[in-house]
Design a protein around this motif. Structure first.
Motif, short mmCIF file in Angstrom:
data_model
loop_
_atom_site.label_atom_id
_atom_site.label_comp_id
_atom_site.label_asym_id
_atom_site.label_seq_id
_atom_site.Cartn_x
_atom_site.Cartn_y
_atom_site.Cartn_z
N ILE A 1 0.84 -1.21 0.00
CA ILE A 1 0.00 0.00 0.00
C ILE A 1 0.87 1.25 0.00
CG2 ILE A 1 -1.68 1.31 1.38
CD1 ILE A 1 -2.95 -1.48 2.08
N TRP B 1 -6.34 0.87 3.69
CA TRP B 1 -5.23 0.65 4.61
C TRP B 1 -5.72 0.65 6.06
CZ3 TRP B 1 -2.73 4.07 8.14
CH2 TRP B 1 -1.59 3.52 8.74
N VAL C 1 -7.30 4.48 -1.12
CA VAL C 1 -6.20 3.63 -0.66
C VAL C 1 -6.03 3.78 0.85
CG1 VAL C 1 -3.72 3.17 -0.86
CG2 VAL C 1 -5.07 3.65 -2.92
#
Length: 194
Positions: free
Chosen positions: A14, A57, A53
């Motif tokens: 990530i 995460w 994202v």
């Protein structure tokens, strides 16, 4: 098997995804307000993608705080999620490149990747819940079926409307991100602190 190694690997992937996205941002060539406004679509697509994202995460971190153990199925469903997240920089760049933020194909592909990220995260949560037992505390914390259904429905509506208006489609994709932030807030109340 414990989840620490899987979580560390996922954190690294990530971090690379976010790095790739930020490296795709280019400063305007000229020092004018008009030049800045030309890159606004690129920056907006970066912001939305960074939000997504980041959401995954944080959500990933939260579910692996409550998951006591993992198995091979969870490893593979996690890789499935990471695959779709790793495609986000490509679609972000395509939308933000020039005037493609109004082109149907890049917007549809972007929405499709976000939808697949959502579905793969749902698959990951279901794998974890199934492995820990449907009546376990882990399974109860991960049960978000109503919100999952609503997010998938909004994605499908956004993808359907993209041919009519790409701005409406992108607004709907952003709406899912906002809903997911609220979901993370509710999960964080159920997850013990680090």
């Amino acid at each position: 098997m414990t989840s620490g190694r899987l979580e560390a690997f996922s954190d690294g992937v990530i971090a690379i995804i976010i790095t790739i996205m930020v490296l795709e941002l280019e400063a305007p060539k000229e020092y004018t307000l008009e030049a800045f406004f030309e890159i606004v679509p690129t920056f907006i697509s970066y912001f939305v993608s960074f939000l997504y994202v980041s959401i995954y995460w944080v959500a990933h971190h939260q579910i692996f705080k409550i998951a006591e153990k993992i198995n091979g199925e969870i490893l593979w469903t996690n890789l499935h999620l990471l695959f779709w997240l790793s495609v986000i920089p490509f679609t972000t760049n395509w939308i933000g490149d020039g005037n493609h933020h109004t082109d149907v194909t890049p917007v549809v592909l972007y929405g499709f990747v976000l939808l697949m990220s959502q579905l793969s995260f749902m698959l990951l949560r279901n794998s974890i819940a199934r492995f820990h037992g449907k009546t376990s505390k882990v399974a109860m914390c991960l049960d978000k079926k109503a919100l999952d259904f609503m997010c998938v429905l909004i994605y499908v509506i956004g993808l359907s409307l993209a041919t009519l208006n790409t701005f409406v489609a992108m607004a709907l994709f952003l709406l899912v991100g906002i809903l997911k932030v609220f979901e993370l807030n509710s999960i964080s109340k159920e997850v013990p602190p680090s």
